[in-house]
Design a protein around this motif. Structure first.
Motif, PDB file in Angstrom:
ATOM      1  N   ALA A   1       9.744  76.640  26.159  1.00  0.00           N
ATOM      2  CA  ALA A   1       9.062  75.598  26.319  1.00  0.00           C
ATOM      3  C   ALA A   1       8.162  75.715  26.943  1.00  0.00           C
ATOM      4  CB  ALA A   1       9.904  74.648  26.567  1.00  0.00           C
ATOM      5  N   ALA A   2       7.497  76.518  27.209  1.00  0.00           N
ATOM      6  CA  ALA A   2       6.545  76.951  28.078  1.00  0.00           C
ATOM      7  C   ALA A   2       5.484  77.707  26.873  1.00  0.00           C
ATOM      8  CB  ALA A   2       6.729  77.625  29.289  1.00  0.00           C
ATOM      9  N   GLY A   3       6.302  78.111  26.030  1.00  0.00           N
ATOM     10  CA  GLY A   3       5.071  78.797  24.652  1.00  0.00           C
ATOM     11  C   GLY A   3       5.622  79.774  24.846  1.00  0.00           C
ATOM     12  N   GLU A   4       6.371  80.726  25.348  1.00  0.00           N
ATOM     13  CA  GLU A   4       6.423  81.867  25.020  1.00  0.00           C
ATOM     14  C   GLU A   4       7.524  82.603  23.878  1.00  0.00           C
ATOM     15  OE1 GLU A   4       8.044  84.203  27.707  1.00  0.00           O
ATOM     16  OE2 GLU A   4       7.587  83.264  29.636  1.00  0.00           O
ATOM     17  N   ARG A   5       6.811  83.266  22.540  1.00  0.00           N
ATOM     18  CA  ARG A   5       7.823  83.481  21.806  1.00  0.00           C
ATOM     19  C   ARG A   5       7.927  85.012  21.826  1.00  0.00           C
ATOM     20  NH1 ARG A   5       7.472  79.070  22.072  1.00  0.00           N
ATOM     21  NH2 ARG A   5       7.434  77.463  21.136  1.00  0.00           N
ATOM     22  N   GLY A   6       8.916  85.604  21.037  1.00  0.00           N
ATOM     23  CA  GLY A   6       8.822  86.875  20.913  1.00  0.00           C
ATOM     24  C   GLY A   6      10.541  87.492  21.070  1.00  0.00           C
ATOM     25  N   LYS A   7      10.191  88.614  21.646  1.00  0.00           N
ATOM     26  CA  LYS A   7      11.858  89.587  22.137  1.00  0.00           C
ATOM     27  C   LYS A   7      11.878  88.562  23.553  1.00  0.00           C
ATOM     28  CE  LYS A   7      10.782  94.154  20.376  1.00  0.00           C
ATOM     29  NZ  LYS A   7      10.677  95.599  20.171  1.00  0.00           N
TER      30      LYS A   7
ATOM     31  N   GLY B   1      10.478  61.495  15.080  1.00  0.00           N
ATOM     32  CA  GLY B   1       9.807  62.129  13.397  1.00  0.00           C
ATOM     33  C   GLY B   1      10.381  63.383  13.686  1.00  0.00           C
ATOM     34  N   LEU B   2      10.889  63.670  14.925  1.00  0.00           N
ATOM     35  CA  LEU B   2      11.847  65.154  14.417  1.00  0.00           C
ATOM     36  C   LEU B   2      13.097  64.762  14.412  1.00  0.00           C
ATOM     37  CD1 LEU B   2      12.803  68.006  15.809  1.00  0.00           C
ATOM     38  CD2 LEU B   2      13.133  66.912  18.224  1.00  0.00           C
ATOM     39  N   VAL B   3      13.930  63.718  14.247  1.00  0.00           N
ATOM     40  CA  VAL B   3      14.723  63.391  14.222  1.00  0.00           C
ATOM     41  C   VAL B   3      14.541  62.810  12.349  1.00  0.00           C
ATOM     42  CG1 VAL B   3      16.585  60.583  13.383  1.00  0.00           C
ATOM     43  CG2 VAL B   3      15.211  61.473  15.855  1.00  0.00           C
ATOM     44  N   GLN B   4      13.628  62.216  11.760  1.00  0.00           N
ATOM     45  CA  GLN B   4      13.825  62.490  10.621  1.00  0.00           C
ATOM     46  C   GLN B   4      13.690  63.762  10.050  1.00  0.00           C
ATOM     47  OE1 GLN B   4      13.470  59.767   8.365  1.00  0.00           O
ATOM     48  NE2 GLN B   4      13.386  61.566   6.931  1.00  0.00           N
ATOM     49  N   ALA B   5      12.839  65.288  10.537  1.00  0.00           N
ATOM     50  CA  ALA B   5      12.747  66.361  10.244  1.00  0.00           C
ATOM     51  C   ALA B   5      14.209  66.779  10.217  1.00  0.00           C
ATOM     52  CB  ALA B   5      11.731  66.827  10.917  1.00  0.00           C
TER      53      ALA B   5
ATOM     54  N   ARG C   1       7.810  72.610  13.403  1.00  0.00           N
ATOM     55  CA  ARG C   1       6.819  72.532  14.459  1.00  0.00           C
ATOM     56  C   ARG C   1       6.708  71.234  15.249  1.00  0.00           C
ATOM     57  NH1 ARG C   1       3.576  73.324   9.501  1.00  0.00           N
ATOM     58  NH2 ARG C   1       4.225  71.042   9.406  1.00  0.00           N
ATOM     59  N   ARG C   2       7.749  70.329  14.468  1.00  0.00           N
ATOM     60  CA  ARG C   2       8.480  68.843  15.466  1.00  0.00           C
ATOM     61  C   ARG C   2       9.111  69.329  16.755  1.00  0.00           C
ATOM     62  NH1 ARG C   2       6.146  63.823  15.110  1.00  0.00           N
ATOM     63  NH2 ARG C   2       5.415  63.704  12.665  1.00  0.00           N
ATOM     64  N   PHE C   3       9.735  70.291  16.139  1.00  0.00           N
ATOM     65  CA  PHE C   3      11.243  70.677  17.326  1.00  0.00           C
ATOM     66  C   PHE C   3       9.973  71.217  18.366  1.00  0.00           C
ATOM     67  CE2 PHE C   3      14.215  73.359  19.638  1.00  0.00           C
ATOM     68  CZ  PHE C   3      15.060  72.539  19.810  1.00  0.00           C
ATOM     69  N   ASP C   4       8.993  71.804  18.211  1.00  0.00           N
ATOM     70  CA  ASP C   4       8.736  72.677  19.426  1.00  0.00           C
ATOM     71  C   ASP C   4       7.580  71.980  20.392  1.00  0.00           C
ATOM     72  OD1 ASP C   4       7.043  74.568  20.810  1.00  0.00           O
ATOM     73  OD2 ASP C   4       6.088  75.243  19.622  1.00  0.00           O
ATOM     74  N   GLN C   5       6.826  70.476  19.796  1.00  0.00           N
ATOM     75  CA  GLN C   5       6.543  69.812  20.251  1.00  0.00           C
ATOM     76  C   GLN C   5       7.211  69.018  21.024  1.00  0.00           C
ATOM     77  OE1 GLN C   5       4.188  67.853  17.298  1.00  0.00           O
ATOM     78  NE2 GLN C   5       3.022  69.931  16.822  1.00  0.00           N
ATOM     79  N   THR C   6       8.730  68.447  20.633  1.00  0.00           N
ATOM     80  CA  THR C   6       9.020  67.250  21.270  1.00  0.00           C
ATOM     81  C   THR C   6      10.259  68.170  22.565  1.00  0.00           C
ATOM     82  OG1 THR C   6       9.873  66.047  19.252  1.00  0.00           O
ATOM     83  CG2 THR C   6      11.234  65.758  20.793  1.00  0.00           C
TER      84      THR C   6
END
Length: 330
Positions: free
Chosen positions: A247-253, A211-215, A289-294
């Protein structure tokens, strides 16, 4: 010696006329010397009166020459820009241009996907999982247990025979190794890159990674339509700890340094396409989304060296560009 320009010829003529007029004036009127002898002040004023108009004439000539040079440079620059634009359009429309090459790669990937789906059952028949093989989910497997005795082997065979009818073909495919995963995320370098196509074929056998390859393939193709190629980007290096935070879910700065692509042209083109093209916008969000999950699954068992290698792939660079445009790192 280069020929005189019109401005220089006019300046030379005016200077000659002025000096001739001054000479005639002194010949007719005399020098005006007083009986007291030489007067320095009168001499200085006379020289200034003669030289000042000549200096003003040649100052005007110099200004006209500078204006002419600037016009010529502007004309050459415009011609160069028009030439670059023409070459770019020909490359986009030509048979051997980057757009055509991207189309060939896309066609090749589609053929690989079809072959992998068609031969999935056959591969499951001939390929078995080797115990202790490093994989994306388990890169450091435990040592293989000692060989079992004849009785234990017979009992194990009976158990396997009982479960054989309930085994899916997907369960018999060897697990995808971390090395193959990283290689697939970079895609083949060229049509003769056998190792790259082998890794890509293995990745397409994994449902989540496929799925990530296709995206990734879709978004790289769309970005290439605007002349944005991942090989042209030179992102800054990022510490593996930052990727682990992502990968642990942190976002932002906290993960702002992941936006390591500084190419303003690529970022501006991507942002404009994101605003105007709903297809590109949907493909971008799907890819993110695919990149985040994989990536979250990949990071669990990846070493720092693996994370650094993953950051150099075309897929990761596309994520950096889209992450900055969508505000993931703000």
């Amino acid at each position: 010696m280069p020929p005189l320009s019109v401005a220089e010829a006019i300046g030379l003529a005016l200077s000659f006329v002025w000096l001739a007029a001054c000479a005639m004036f002194f010949m007719v009127m005399g020098t005006g010397t007083t009986e007291g002898g030489f007067d320095p002040l009168r001499f200085v004023m006379t020289v200034v009166a003669i030289a000042m108009p000549v200096a003003m004439i040649w100052l005007a000539v110099a200004a006209m020459r500078s204006a002419r040079i600037m016009r010529e440079e502007s004309t050459r620059l415009k011609a160069a820009i028009d030439g670059m634009r023409t070459v770019y359009l020909k490359q986009q429309q030509g048979v051997g241009g980057p757009a055509a090459q991207a189309s060939k790669v896309e066609q090749k990937l589609e053929e690989i996907a079809k072959v992998s789906r068609r031969t999935e059952t056959a591969l499951a028949t001939f390929v078995s999982i080797r115990p202790g093989m490093p994989s994306l989910a388990n890169p450091h497997p435990a040592p293989i247990a000692p060989a079992m005795g004849a009785d234990e082997a017979s009992k194990e065979l009976e158990d396997q025979t009982t479960l054989a009818l309930g085994t899916r073909a997907e369960d018999m495919i060897p697990p995808l190794s971390i090395e193959d995963f990283i290689r697939a995320m970079h895609f083949p370098e060229h049509a003769q890159d056998a190792e790259g196509f082998r890794a890509l074929r293995r990745a397409l056998e994994d449902r989540q990674v496929a799925g990530l390859v296709q995206a990734s393939q879709d978004i790289l193709t769309l970005m290439s339509q605007d002349g944005i190629y991942m090989d042209d980007l030179r992102p800054d290096s990022t510490l593996p700890e930052i990727w682990r935070k992502f990968a642990a879910g942190e976002r932002g700065k906290e993960i702002a340094s992941l936006g390591a692509v500084r190419d303003r042209s690529s970022l501006a083109l991507t942002a404009g396409r994101m605003r105007k093209d709903p297809v590109f916008r949907d493909a971008s969000h799907h890819f993110m989304r695919r990149f985040d999950q994989t990536y979250a699954q990949f990071e669990k068992n990846a070493s720092d060296a693996d994370l650094s290698a993953m950051a150099e792939t075309r897929t990761a660079r596309a994520f950096m560009v889209l992450g900055r445009v969508t505000g993931t790192f703000d």
